[in-house]
Design a protein around this motif. Sequence first.
Motif, mmCIF file in Angstrom:
data_model
loop_
_atom_site.group_PDB
_atom_site.id
_atom_site.type_symbol
_atom_site.label_atom_id
_atom_site.label_comp_id
_atom_site.label_asym_id
_atom_site.label_seq_id
_atom_site.Cartn_x
_atom_site.Cartn_y
_atom_site.Cartn_z
ATOM 1 N N PRO A 343 0.823 -1.223 0.000
ATOM 2 C CA PRO A 343 0.000 0.000 0.000
ATOM 3 C C PRO A 343 0.853 1.267 0.000
ATOM 4 O O PRO A 343 0.484 2.266 -0.627
ATOM 5 C CB PRO A 343 -0.813 -0.130 1.294
ATOM 6 C CG PRO A 343 -0.836 -1.588 1.598
ATOM 7 C CD PRO A 343 0.485 -2.114 1.148
ATOM 8 N N VAL A 344 1.971 1.232 0.708
ATOM 9 C CA VAL A 344 2.860 2.405 0.731
ATOM 10 C C VAL A 344 3.452 2.634 -0.660
ATOM 11 O O VAL A 344 3.502 3.778 -1.157
ATOM 12 C CB VAL A 344 3.996 2.200 1.760
ATOM 13 C CG1 VAL A 344 4.875 3.450 1.822
ATOM 14 C CG2 VAL A 344 3.433 1.876 3.135
ATOM 15 N N ALA A 345 3.896 1.547 -1.301
ATOM 16 C CA ALA A 345 4.523 1.663 -2.615
ATOM 17 C C ALA A 345 3.558 2.214 -3.662
ATOM 18 O O ALA A 345 3.926 3.090 -4.455
ATOM 19 C CB ALA A 345 5.042 0.294 -3.060
ATOM 20 N N THR A 346 2.323 1.719 -3.650
ATOM 21 C CA THR A 346 1.372 2.096 -4.705
ATOM 22 C C THR A 346 0.662 3.416 -4.423
ATOM 23 O O THR A 346 0.470 4.225 -5.333
ATOM 24 C CB THR A 346 0.327 0.983 -4.899
ATOM 25 O OG1 THR A 346 -0.308 0.706 -3.638
ATOM 26 C CG2 THR A 346 0.981 -0.279 -5.422
ATOM 27 N N GLU A 347 0.282 3.646 -3.175
ATOM 28 C CA GLU A 347 -0.529 4.822 -2.853
ATOM 29 C C GLU A 347 0.303 6.067 -2.553
ATOM 30 O O GLU A 347 -0.109 7.184 -2.874
ATOM 31 C CB GLU A 347 -1.442 4.510 -1.663
ATOM 32 C CG GLU A 347 -2.463 3.418 -1.972
ATOM 33 C CD GLU A 347 -3.203 2.953 -0.732
ATOM 34 O OE1 GLU A 347 -3.157 3.686 0.285
ATOM 35 O OE2 GLU A 347 -3.815 1.869 -0.781
ATOM 36 N N VAL A 348 1.467 5.871 -1.948
ATOM 37 C CA VAL A 348 2.295 7.027 -1.578
ATOM 38 C C VAL A 348 3.298 7.361 -2.683
ATOM 39 O O VAL A 348 3.454 8.524 -3.078
ATOM 40 C CB VAL A 348 3.041 6.759 -0.251
ATOM 41 C CG1 VAL A 348 3.951 7.942 0.095
ATOM 42 C CG2 VAL A 348 2.045 6.497 0.875
ATOM 43 N N TYR A 349 3.961 6.322 -3.215
ATOM 44 C CA TYR A 349 5.031 6.555 -4.200
ATOM 45 C C TYR A 349 4.615 6.201 -5.635
ATOM 46 O O TYR A 349 5.411 6.335 -6.552
ATOM 47 C CB TYR A 349 6.284 5.764 -3.802
ATOM 48 C CG TYR A 349 6.870 6.238 -2.486
ATOM 49 C CD1 TYR A 349 7.667 7.377 -2.429
ATOM 50 C CD2 TYR A 349 6.599 5.562 -1.305
ATOM 51 C CE1 TYR A 349 8.182 7.821 -1.216
ATOM 52 C CE2 TYR A 349 7.111 6.003 -0.090
ATOM 53 C CZ TYR A 349 7.900 7.124 -0.052
ATOM 54 O OH TYR A 349 8.408 7.569 1.143
ATOM 55 N N HIS A 350 3.390 5.716 -5.814
ATOM 56 C CA HIS A 350 2.824 5.435 -7.143
ATOM 57 C C HIS A 350 3.711 4.478 -7.959
ATOM 58 O O HIS A 350 3.931 4.668 -9.152
ATOM 59 C CB HIS A 350 2.596 6.746 -7.913
ATOM 60 C CG HIS A 350 1.808 7.753 -7.140
ATOM 61 N ND1 HIS A 350 0.475 7.581 -6.828
ATOM 62 C CD2 HIS A 350 2.187 8.942 -6.571
ATOM 63 C CE1 HIS A 350 0.039 8.622 -6.129
ATOM 64 N NE2 HIS A 350 1.065 9.463 -5.950
ATOM 65 N N ILE A 351 4.213 3.459 -7.306
ATOM 66 C CA ILE A 351 5.028 2.423 -7.957
ATOM 67 C C ILE A 351 4.101 1.348 -8.509
ATOM 68 O O ILE A 351 3.142 0.936 -7.838
ATOM 69 C CB ILE A 351 6.032 1.821 -6.950
ATOM 70 C CG1 ILE A 351 7.027 2.899 -6.499
ATOM 71 C CG2 ILE A 351 6.773 0.625 -7.544
ATOM 72 C CD1 ILE A 351 7.888 2.486 -5.332
ATOM 73 N N ASP A 352 4.371 0.896 -9.717
ATOM 74 C CA ASP A 352 3.561 -0.160 -10.324
ATOM 75 C C ASP A 352 3.647 -1.422 -9.461
ATOM 76 O O ASP A 352 4.750 -1.881 -9.141
ATOM 77 C CB ASP A 352 4.079 -0.465 -11.735
ATOM 78 C CG ASP A 352 3.127 -1.351 -12.520
ATOM 79 O OD1 ASP A 352 2.934 -2.509 -12.110
ATOM 80 O OD2 ASP A 352 2.591 -0.896 -13.544
ATOM 81 N N PRO A 353 2.512 -2.003 -9.070
ATOM 82 C CA PRO A 353 2.549 -3.174 -8.182
ATOM 83 C C PRO A 353 3.252 -4.382 -8.805
ATOM 84 O O PRO A 353 3.820 -5.210 -8.092
ATOM 85 C CB PRO A 353 1.068 -3.474 -7.919
ATOM 86 C CG PRO A 353 0.321 -2.801 -9.024
ATOM 87 C CD PRO A 353 1.131 -1.591 -9.376
ATOM 88 N N ARG A 354 3.246 -4.476 -10.143
ATOM 89 C CA ARG A 354 3.923 -5.599 -10.806
ATOM 90 C C ARG A 354 5.443 -5.443 -10.706
ATOM 91 O O ARG A 354 6.162 -6.417 -10.450
ATOM 92 C CB ARG A 354 3.466 -5.689 -12.259
ATOM 93 C CG ARG A 354 1.973 -5.973 -12.391
ATOM 94 C CD ARG A 354 1.449 -5.696 -13.777
ATOM 95 N NE ARG A 354 1.602 -4.276 -14.133
ATOM 96 C CZ ARG A 354 1.157 -3.753 -15.274
ATOM 97 N NH1 ARG A 354 0.530 -4.512 -16.155
ATOM 98 N NH2 ARG A 354 1.327 -2.475 -15.528
ATOM 99 N N HIS A 355 5.912 -4.221 -10.903
ATOM 100 C CA HIS A 355 7.340 -3.953 -10.747
ATOM 101 C C HIS A 355 7.768 -4.181 -9.297
ATOM 102 O O HIS A 355 8.810 -4.803 -9.039
ATOM 103 C CB HIS A 355 7.626 -2.506 -11.157
ATOM 104 C CG HIS A 355 8.961 -1.989 -10.718
ATOM 105 N ND1 HIS A 355 10.154 -2.554 -11.112
ATOM 106 C CD2 HIS A 355 9.294 -0.959 -9.881
ATOM 107 C CE1 HIS A 355 11.158 -1.903 -10.551
ATOM 108 N NE2 HIS A 355 10.657 -0.942 -9.801
ATOM 109 N N PHE A 356 6.960 -3.708 -8.365
ATOM 110 C CA PHE A 356 7.277 -3.891 -6.951
ATOM 111 C C PHE A 356 7.329 -5.382 -6.610
ATOM 112 O O PHE A 356 8.196 -5.825 -5.848
ATOM 113 C CB PHE A 356 6.228 -3.183 -6.088
ATOM 114 C CG PHE A 356 6.546 -3.191 -4.620
ATOM 115 C CD1 PHE A 356 7.587 -2.438 -4.113
ATOM 116 C CD2 PHE A 356 5.792 -3.959 -3.744
ATOM 117 C CE1 PHE A 356 7.890 -2.437 -2.762
ATOM 118 C CE2 PHE A 356 6.081 -3.970 -2.390
ATOM 119 C CZ PHE A 356 7.129 -3.207 -1.891
ATOM 120 N N GLY A 357 6.423 -6.163 -7.195
ATOM 121 C CA GLY A 357 6.390 -7.598 -6.937
ATOM 122 C C GLY A 357 7.661 -8.297 -7.385
ATOM 123 O O GLY A 357 8.173 -9.194 -6.698
ATOM 124 N N VAL A 358 8.183 -7.909 -8.551
ATOM 125 C CA VAL A 358 9.423 -8.515 -9.040
ATOM 126 C C VAL A 358 10.567 -8.242 -8.075
ATOM 127 O O VAL A 358 11.346 -9.137 -7.725
ATOM 128 C CB VAL A 358 9.762 -7.989 -10.452
ATOM 129 C CG1 VAL A 358 11.152 -8.453 -10.896
ATOM 130 C CG2 VAL A 358 8.718 -8.450 -11.461
#
Length: 421
Positions: A343-358
């Motif tokens: 949630p921090v990655a996607t909502e605060v820093y707008h990081i693609d969840p697929r990239h974050f998952g890798v």
Amino acid sequence: MITSAAFMVFMLVGVPIGLCLCLAGLVYIAASGNPVLFQSYPLQLFGGVDSYGLIAIPLFILIGEIMNGGGITRRIVDMAMAFIGSLKGGLAYVNILANMFISSILGSATAQVAIMAQIMVPEMEKKGYDKTFAAGLTAYGGMLGPIIPPSVMFVVYSVLAQVSVSDMLIAGIVPGVILTVMFCLVIALMGYVYNYPRADYQTPRQRVMTILRTSPTLLIPIVIVGTILSGLANATESAAVGAVAAVLVGKYWTKEFKFSQLPQMMLRSAIYSAIVLFLVAAAAVFSWVLIFGKVPQETAAWIQTAAKDPVSFMLICNVILLVIGTVIDGIPGLIMTVPILLPVATEVYHIDPRHFGVVVVINLVLGLLSPPVGLCFFVAAAVTGAKPGKMFMVTLPFFVISCVLLVLLSLYPSLSLILVK
């Protein structure tokens, strides 16, 4: 604090991680003074596995069982030898290349290490390689399993993150190939320094004949990845087709697969799948507790004081995840970290969840090759008799280059998203 203390106590006394998560959830409900939450507890537990995408897990595991029983692994190693030829350090390259091919079928680091250590380490020892290096290299080759599709960890992450399973599997292809190339570069440098022996010479005719004899084994990853990339099937459907392809190759090409083996293969697949799916159910309960306790929000507030942009956030996550991965296995590590950090990655820093998952998966898998636990090293040690601590030291360059890949992925998200539509 009571919930965290209970969780740590359960872990220290040796309670399995899935039960730790479930019991910690019950402790939280009891400590919160809100008994109504007990009514929601079984619903959250069941809801965690009420996902169509999770059907891919037992199918991918079954593919690995059929591949082993059908004699496909040995032929993939022979194919890798034909491609490499007689390079200096040839068997080391073969080890990594064969692991890359097998990764596209197995998808499990520990299973891959257990299989490949039995095949490659004795062969490398016969050619003059140090057993500790051979076992350690095989362990790093197993790291490719959860990165190159199919990957059980990517399936679990996709359910936790509510993203497409197919997208997650495809996102792992380019990072997996880049990591393979990086490992080969390390082997080239180490081969120059330590004067590794050359592989056995094969004439061009022998190489062509070997490749023709073993190439049908590639039908399995081609079917799995090809149907996903082409849009003909989703991840679950491609896993089912891949299982059929594995049966056909093992039965009619290698002629080592027997239908009488199938009940035992299915039983082993069911047992391992049940373990994984119970962890996923426990994750749902634990995530529910974390959200109810506002842990992600508090974590976001803390991280924002240290990370001012997405890159710095990703670098901090790399350190956190690597530390967690050193003491906790991959899937439990996903279960504990994704509900907090995503949630921090996607909502605060707008990081693609697929990239974050890798990035998360590679971090946690690298943790399987890091002290103090280093599960993959212990698996390789159990098969070969080499010492885990020495394995880490002699293969340290591979650890360093893996960290370099994580930094590159943090700086350039396109490396993981280039094939994702």
